[in-house]
Design an enzyme around this catalytic site. Sequence first.
Site, PDB file in Angstrom:
ATOM      1  N   HIS A 126      45.075  46.105  39.010  1.00 57.01           N
ATOM      2  CA  HIS A 126      44.737  44.928  39.816  1.00 57.01           C
ATOM      3  C   HIS A 126      45.740  43.826  39.440  1.00 57.01           C
ATOM      4  CE1 HIS A 126      42.308  41.343  40.884  1.00 57.01           C
ATOM      5  NE2 HIS A 126      41.642  42.141  41.693  1.00 57.01           N
ATOM      6  N   ASP A 203      40.955  46.798  31.054  1.00 61.42           N
ATOM      7  CA  ASP A 203      40.352  46.065  32.152  1.00 61.42           C
ATOM      8  C   ASP A 203      39.103  46.845  32.571  1.00 61.42           C
ATOM      9  OD1 ASP A 203      39.520  45.231  34.640  1.00 61.42           O
ATOM     10  OD2 ASP A 203      41.523  45.072  35.491  1.00 61.42           O
ATOM     11  N   GLN A 206      35.661  47.270  36.682  1.00 61.01           N
ATOM     12  CA  GLN A 206      34.950  48.255  37.509  1.00 61.01           C
ATOM     13  C   GLN A 206      34.157  49.263  36.681  1.00 61.01           C
ATOM     14  OE1 GLN A 206      34.550  47.789  40.539  1.00 61.01           O
ATOM     15  NE2 GLN A 206      36.214  46.372  41.026  1.00 61.01           N
ATOM     16  N   LYS A 229      30.264  41.526  39.190  1.00 59.00           N
ATOM     17  CA  LYS A 229      30.359  42.888  39.719  1.00 59.00           C
ATOM     18  C   LYS A 229      29.235  43.764  39.178  1.00 59.00           C
ATOM     19  CE  LYS A 229      35.400  42.693  40.065  1.00 59.00           C
ATOM     20  NZ  LYS A 229      35.703  42.589  41.490  1.00 59.00           N
ATOM     21  N   CYS A 368      44.151  43.398  46.085  1.00 57.66           N
ATOM     22  CA  CYS A 368      44.810  42.875  44.872  1.00 57.66           C
ATOM     23  C   CYS A 368      45.464  43.988  44.055  1.00 57.66           C
ATOM     24  CB  CYS A 368      43.846  42.089  43.990  1.00 57.66           C
ATOM     25  SG  CYS A 368      43.275  40.589  44.762  1.00 57.66           S
TER      26      CYS A 368
HETATM   27  N1  7TS Z   1      40.354  44.256  37.553  1.00 54.46           N
HETATM   28  C1  7TS Z   1      39.846  45.097  38.460  1.00 54.46           C
HETATM   29  C2  7TS Z   1      39.999  46.567  38.254  1.00 54.46           C
HETATM   30  C3  7TS Z   1      39.173  44.574  39.574  1.00 54.46           C
HETATM   31  O1  7TS Z   1      38.653  45.405  40.464  1.00 54.46           O
HETATM   32  C4  7TS Z   1      39.044  43.174  39.715  1.00 54.46           C
HETATM   33  C5  7TS Z   1      38.404  42.556  40.923  1.00 54.46           C
HETATM   34  C6  7TS Z   1      39.577  42.351  38.712  1.00 54.46           C
HETATM   35  C7  7TS Z   1      40.228  42.930  37.655  1.00 54.46           C
HETATM   36  C8  7TS Z   1      39.444  40.873  38.744  1.00 54.46           C
HETATM   37  O2  7TS Z   1      38.115  40.525  38.577  1.00 54.46           O
HETATM   38  P1  7TS Z   1      37.698  38.988  38.671  1.00 54.46           P
HETATM   39  O3  7TS Z   1      36.221  39.024  38.496  1.00 54.46           O
HETATM   40  O4  7TS Z   1      38.417  38.280  37.599  1.00 54.46           O
HETATM   41  O5  7TS Z   1      38.118  38.546  40.043  1.00 54.46           O
HETATM   42  N2  7TS Z   1      38.447  43.347  42.069  1.00 54.46           N
HETATM   43  C9  7TS Z   1      38.234  42.949  43.343  1.00 54.46           C
HETATM   44  C10 7TS Z   1      38.306  43.830  44.419  1.00 54.46           C
HETATM   45  O6  7TS Z   1      38.543  45.014  44.322  1.00 54.46           O
HETATM   46  N3  7TS Z   1      38.064  43.151  45.564  1.00 54.46           N
HETATM   47  O7  7TS Z   1      37.816  41.872  45.237  1.00 54.46           O
HETATM   48  C11 7TS Z   1      37.923  41.739  43.865  1.00 54.46           C
END
Ligand code: 7TS
Length: 410
Positions: A126, A203, A206, A229, A368
Amino acid sequence: MPMSLNIKEIRKDFPILERETQSGVRLTYLDSTATSQKPLQVIEAMNDYYRRSNANIHRGVHTLAEEATAMYEGAREKIAKFINASSPREIIYTRNTTESINLVAYSWARANLKQGDLVILTEMEHHSNLVPWHMLQAERGIELDFIPVTDDGLLDLEVYKALLKRTPKLVSFTHMSNVLGTINPAGEIIRLGHEVGAIMLVDGAQSVPHLKVDVQALDADFYAFSAHKMCGPTGIGALHGKSALLEAMPPFMGGGDMIKEVKLRSFRPNTLPHKFEAGTPAIAEAVGFGVAVDYLTKIGMDDIAAHEHEITSYALERLEEIPGVKLFGPSADKKGGVAAFTLEGVHPHDVAQILDRDGIAVRAGHHCAQPLHEKFSIPATSRASFYLYSTKEEVDLLVNGLYKVKEMFG
Ligand code: 7TS
């Protein structure tokens, strides 16, 4: 043997799933990878916090201040237990996964990496696990290299082993891809990296929502995730770090609460975990985060993973039947609840827009993960994703919707 979930009962906890997106069209929410929906338990806990206990934490002796502090720190204990951290001191509250990774990049990496040092990432990251390292590369001249993704959406571990011969200082990778759904063999990747002395950052945006994660068994040095999430609120996430590393790291942001003592010209930082939590934090969100963890624990992460596996296998099977659909990522046994696909002759945005008319929420774009899409020579995919409240009926609605899209586009 995991029991199957009582989805009917679980869905009652999520009032949003009952809503209509337009008159007579009920929501089919297939976008949990972007953010999950929130159960009543979380919504009500945050509401109650504001109605009964709201006060600033750590700095008052009055009843509400003590209550709010106990709730904020109590949530930290629950989160630590949920991922089997050895102590709540190793859980740093952040805003989200992105901020957790940036904390490592700004604090640990800027204190430990110099020009020419190698950082290994993967092609399936990401943007939040790419851009902080691009920024450090521009500032410091660190080197970046990448574990490639194979055509079937797996990390090429043979290339990884070859890269390790160049003794990277840091390896940072996603436990589960938000596009391919691939669940990477995190334990093995970490073990191999440790053999050459690399610090290992995972990371977990997910993985923590969908799998049972044990940070001690994995032996990750840093592990990043987001509450939103995993049935929790937006605005809060966490970084797990081994205490020896966190102790040695300089603070990330300066201000109130992160200090032990301040003089006009100097300060002494606070102990863990407060050293990394400057300013008034997201207190109600921490309370909601703790209740989200309670909620997932009560249902059981193994049962959640088993349910998602069943839905994902069914979804892949049904989507494959549709002429012109191309799925990305590995087979169901190697992935979590994500199905990214293209439909021949139709732009992914059109797919998502037409599905939305029937209340079906899927995402379209590069999610992303632009370099990953480039790797597969496509600008975008449509993506359906599943969670503990998803049903086979919703998959059927998606499939029917896609046949409708095909009809419209001839
Ligand atoms: N890493 C992964 C694997 C992700 O899927 C996401 C967010 C992030 C980092 C960042 O997370 P945040 O909470 O800091 O934003 N993924 C997604 C997506 O797949 N669609 O919208 C956000």
